[in-house]
Design a protein around this motif. Structure first.
Motif, PDB file in Angstrom:
ATOM      1  N   SER A 207       0.880  -1.171  -0.139  1.00 24.51           N
ATOM      2  CA  SER A 207      -0.119   0.081   0.078  1.00 24.51           C
ATOM      3  C   SER A 207       0.567   0.772  -0.245  1.00 24.51           C
ATOM      4  N   TYR A 208       1.902   0.913   1.342  1.00 28.23           N
ATOM      5  CA  TYR A 208       2.838   2.076   0.884  1.00 28.23           C
ATOM      6  C   TYR A 208       2.749   3.161   0.085  1.00 28.23           C
ATOM      7  N   VAL A 209       3.899   1.749  -1.031  1.00 30.53           N
ATOM      8  CA  VAL A 209       4.490   2.407  -1.989  1.00 30.53           C
ATOM      9  C   VAL A 209       3.731   2.474  -3.418  1.00 30.53           C
ATOM     10  N   SER A 210       2.751   2.154  -3.899  1.00 29.09           N
ATOM     11  CA  SER A 210       1.649   2.716  -4.486  1.00 29.09           C
ATOM     12  C   SER A 210       1.874   3.449  -4.427  1.00 29.09           C
ATOM     13  N   HIS A 211       1.105   3.927  -3.084  1.00 31.04           N
ATOM     14  CA  HIS A 211       1.251   5.327  -2.847  1.00 31.04           C
ATOM     15  C   HIS A 211       2.082   6.561  -3.656  1.00 31.04           C
ATOM     16  N   ILE A 212       3.421   5.689  -3.877  1.00 27.49           N
ATOM     17  CA  ILE A 212       4.509   7.066  -4.581  1.00 27.49           C
ATOM     18  C   ILE A 212       4.788   6.007  -5.744  1.00 27.49           C
ATOM     19  N   MET A 213       4.883   5.031  -6.489  1.00 34.05           N
ATOM     20  CA  MET A 213       4.921   4.963  -7.504  1.00 34.05           C
ATOM     21  C   MET A 213       3.644   3.361  -8.293  1.00 34.05           C
ATOM     22  N   THR A 214       3.629   3.623  -9.154  1.00 30.16           N
ATOM     23  CA  THR A 214       2.500   2.616  -9.270  1.00 30.16           C
ATOM     24  C   THR A 214       3.424   1.036  -9.832  1.00 30.16           C
ATOM     25  N   LEU A 215       2.932   0.481  -8.727  1.00 31.02           N
ATOM     26  CA  LEU A 215       3.400  -0.899  -8.775  1.00 31.02           C
ATOM     27  C   LEU A 215       2.758  -1.881 -10.195  1.00 31.02           C
ATOM     28  N   LEU A 216       3.798  -2.410 -11.215  1.00 30.68           N
ATOM     29  CA  LEU A 216       3.638  -2.963 -12.659  1.00 30.68           C
ATOM     30  C   LEU A 216       3.225  -4.716 -12.330  1.00 30.68           C
ATOM     31  N   PRO A 217       2.826  -4.758 -12.792  1.00 39.49           N
ATOM     32  CA  PRO A 217       2.086  -6.712 -12.945  1.00 39.49           C
ATOM     33  C   PRO A 217       4.139  -7.176 -12.696  1.00 39.49           C
ATOM     34  N   GLY A 218       4.471  -8.107 -12.107  1.00 45.02           N
ATOM     35  CA  GLY A 218       5.625  -8.697 -12.303  1.00 45.02           C
ATOM     36  C   GLY A 218       6.507  -7.712 -10.961  1.00 45.02           C
TER      37      GLY A 218
END
Length: 256
Positions: A207-218
């Motif tokens: 959750s924390y990382v996803s509020h900084i950068m979009t996490l892509l598949p893989g």
């Protein structure tokens, strides 16, 4: 990698079993979504296991175990402490960690690695963070400790080619709330911790990382290392094992 080329495959058998007890069923395409198999199958001993995923980015978490922070005289962070490793640092099981001439103190860091699934993650809450996980694997956040201290930031120390072994495979149905994280060098135990001691758990980190950068598949998140990091030298074999996820072994050699 197998006699007919390069492909994804599903490893069949118990994760902690030896290679002689495992087989690989070839996947038609990529592993995200509904799996389709080609019908080809090989013994694990007859294939070369590459890194199970080549992410667009490797997001790493520093000082996520209190005892590891303490062994470096550092405070426990109030929020996840993030840094990145380049994809060119990624290698697989049985590949060689190459020691760069710039460093005189390269160290191992055994870590639980989180692999993001097909939906990715952007600005998700903790529940969304848990749902975004495709699976888990072992990783080694190899670090040039002297350069880390010298630079005051971590890009060079963490970013050399071969400094991010990942593998041996991705386990998609693992429970990792309380599993052992172990690192052995030449069969000597150097690190021994448990994931329950992480300061920030997996859903929180995603959750924390996803509020900084979009996490892509893989994409891969390395969740931090327990105490006990120590130097490795040419000729060593570093083995990272995490309960239920298999064993990641890499030899160490000087850079050619």
């Amino acid at each position: 990698m197998h006699a007919k080329g390069l492909s994804f495959g599903a490893v069949e058998g118990e994760a902690d079993a030896g290679p002689e007890a495992l087989t690989v069923a070839e996947i038609d395409g990529h592993p995200f979504g509904e799996l389709r198999f080609t019908g080809e199958r090989w013994a694990v001993a007859d294939v070369r296991l590459l890194s199970p995923i080549l992410p667009s980015k490797v997001v790493c978490v520093g000082r996520n175990y209190a005892e590891h922070a303490a062994e470096h005289g550092a405070d426990v962070p109030k929020e996840p402490l993030l840094f990145l490793k380049p994809t060119t640092s990624v290698i697989g099981a049985n590949d060689v960690i190459r020691l760069p001439p710039q460093s005189k103190q390269v160290e191992h860091e055994a870590e639980l690695a989180v692999v993001i699934g097909a939906a990715g993650a952007r600005r998700v809450d903790r529940a969304g963070g848990a749902a975004a996980v495709f699976g888990y694997t072992c990783a080694n956040d190899v670090t040039a400790r002297d350069l880390q201290r010298q630079d005051g930031q971590w890009t060079r120390a963490k970013g050399f080619d071969s400094f991010c072994p990942i593998g041996p495979w991705i386990t998609t149905d693992a429970a990792v709330d309380d599993v052992e994280v172990r690192c052995e060098v030449n069969e000597e135990v150097r690190q021994l911790g448990r994931t329950k001691d992480m300061i920030f758990d997996v859903p929180t980190l995603v959750s924390y990382v996803s509020h900084i950068m979009t996490l892509l598949p893989g994409d891969v998140i390395l969740t931090g290392t327990p105490a006990g990091v120590s130097p490795i030298v040419a000729g060593d074999t570093v083995t990272v094992s995490i309960g239920g996820l298999g064993v990641l072994a890499n030899r160490v050699a000087t850079l050619d």
